[in-house]
Design a protein around this motif. Structure first.
Motif, PDB file in Angstrom:
ATOM      1  N   THR A  12      -0.309   7.087  -4.387  1.00  0.00           N
ATOM      2  CA  THR A  12       0.156   8.117  -5.223  1.00  0.00           C
ATOM      3  C   THR A  12       0.893   8.898  -4.146  1.00  0.00           C
TER       4      THR A  12
ATOM      5  N   GLY B 211      -3.289  12.682  -7.969  1.00  0.00           N
ATOM      6  CA  GLY B 211      -4.057  11.507  -7.863  1.00  0.00           C
ATOM      7  C   GLY B 211      -5.276  11.909  -7.235  1.00  0.00           C
TER       8      GLY B 211
ATOM      9  N   ASN C 280      -4.507   9.933 -14.494  1.00  0.00           N
ATOM     10  CA  ASN C 280      -5.359   9.462 -13.409  1.00  0.00           C
ATOM     11  C   ASN C 280      -7.048   9.420 -13.487  1.00  0.00           C
TER      12      ASN C 280
ATOM     13  N   GLU D 228       4.532   6.651 -10.160  1.00  0.00           N
ATOM     14  CA  GLU D 228       4.069   7.760 -10.812  1.00  0.00           C
ATOM     15  C   GLU D 228       3.981   9.077  -9.967  1.00  0.00           C
ATOM     16  N   GLY D 229       3.655   8.759  -8.701  1.00  0.00           N
ATOM     17  CA  GLY D 229       3.640   9.828  -7.675  1.00  0.00           C
ATOM     18  C   GLY D 229       5.153  10.383  -7.535  1.00  0.00           C
TER      19      GLY D 229
ATOM     20  N   ASN E 202       0.616   3.468  -9.334  1.00  0.00           N
ATOM     21  CA  ASN E 202       0.397   5.038  -8.787  1.00  0.00           C
ATOM     22  C   ASN E 202       1.758   5.292  -8.226  1.00  0.00           C
TER      23      ASN E 202
END
Length: 272
Positions: A24, A198, A129, A172-173, A169
């Motif tokens: 993340t 995260g 998360n 998503e980060g 992730n």
């Protein structure tokens, strides 16, 4: 592998979720690679974030929730409908509460809408998360709970879950940190918020390993709850913002949504 097998399940889950958190952070670090961004690129980035969240809400959250509910002899459609609806209502209430709190923050340099948007974005990804961390913890906790001799095969399966979630992730980060940067945050602060979304995974992973049986019962509700929250933010904040960046050329926003959706779909389906 031998080293992992020798550890208690909660330590295995902790190492695995530290990895997912690290990925993340890597995705959030993409914010350092951008200097100036044109309006059509901004539209694509907001659209990309929305596409990531929409795809993740189904393949990473609702689909596993349906399967898990069926395994637990619950009514799958009812479980996901309850969780999904509550997730949307929860974010609606948070939206209203944040609006009240933001209006009372006279010293904040950002416009109220941007502050609210940033909080909702980080909040929704963080909610997403938590059940993912629980899922990793449950996967490793089940190895110890099984008490059989197939630990090597089970730990490989649990590692696959962790790797799959970790790879998901990464975008998503970026989906958190890049929009925050465009809302006026410094690169460092946007990165810190992105990776912080995260940080809940290691805590949730350890909890899941300790509470395998009880967490399994609530996990389908938690997964669908997070999906409802993510859809709320994607539809309420990200998609309108993407279109607002290039009103005359809305196709850039659509390209962003489709590319984010496709990336998460490929990752989720390919990694099972």
């Amino acid at each position: 592998m031998t080293f992992l097998l020798s550890l208690p399940s909660w330590q295995q889950a902790l190492l695995a979720t530290l990895f997912t958190w690290g990925v993340t952070a890597l995705g959030s670090a993409l914010v350092f690679g951008f200097k100036t961004i044109r309006s059509h690129a901004l539209a694509m980035m907001y659209g990309f974030a929305a596409g990531v969240m929409i795809a993740a809400s189904f393949w990473s959250l609702l689909d596993p929730a349906i399967s898990l509910a069926a395994k637990l002899d619950k009514t799958p459609w009812l479980v996901v409908a309850i969780g999904f609806g509550l997730g949307g209502l929860f974010l609606y209430a948070a939206d209203k509460l944040i609006a009240v709190l933001v209006l009372n923050r006279s010293q904040d340099q950002q416009p109220p809408r941007q502050v609210k948007q940033a909080i909702l974005l980080v909040f929704s990804i963080t909610l997403h998360n938590i059940p993912e961390g629980l899922a990793v913890g449950v996967a490793f906790g089940a190895i110890e709970a099984a008490g059989n001799t197939e630990h090597a095969a089970m730990i490989l399966a649990a590692m696959t879950v962790a790797i799959g979630i970790g790879l998901q992730n990464f975008p998503e980060g970026a989906a958190v940190s890049i929009p925050l940067r465009q809302n006026g945050m410094s690169r460092l602060r946007a990165f810190m918020y992105g990776q912080a979304s995260g940080i809940v995974e290691p805590f949730a992973g350890v909890l899941g390993a300790f509470l395998v049986s009880s967490v399994n019962t609530i996990l389908p509700y938690a997964l669908s709850f997070a999906a409802g929250a993510m859809i709320y933010v994607a539809c309420k904040e990200l998609i309108p913002e993407a279109h607002a960046r290039t009103r005359a050329e809305s196709h850039w926003a659509i390209f962003g949504i489709m590319s984010g959706f496709m990336l998460m779909m490929v990752l989720d389906v390919a990694l099972g």
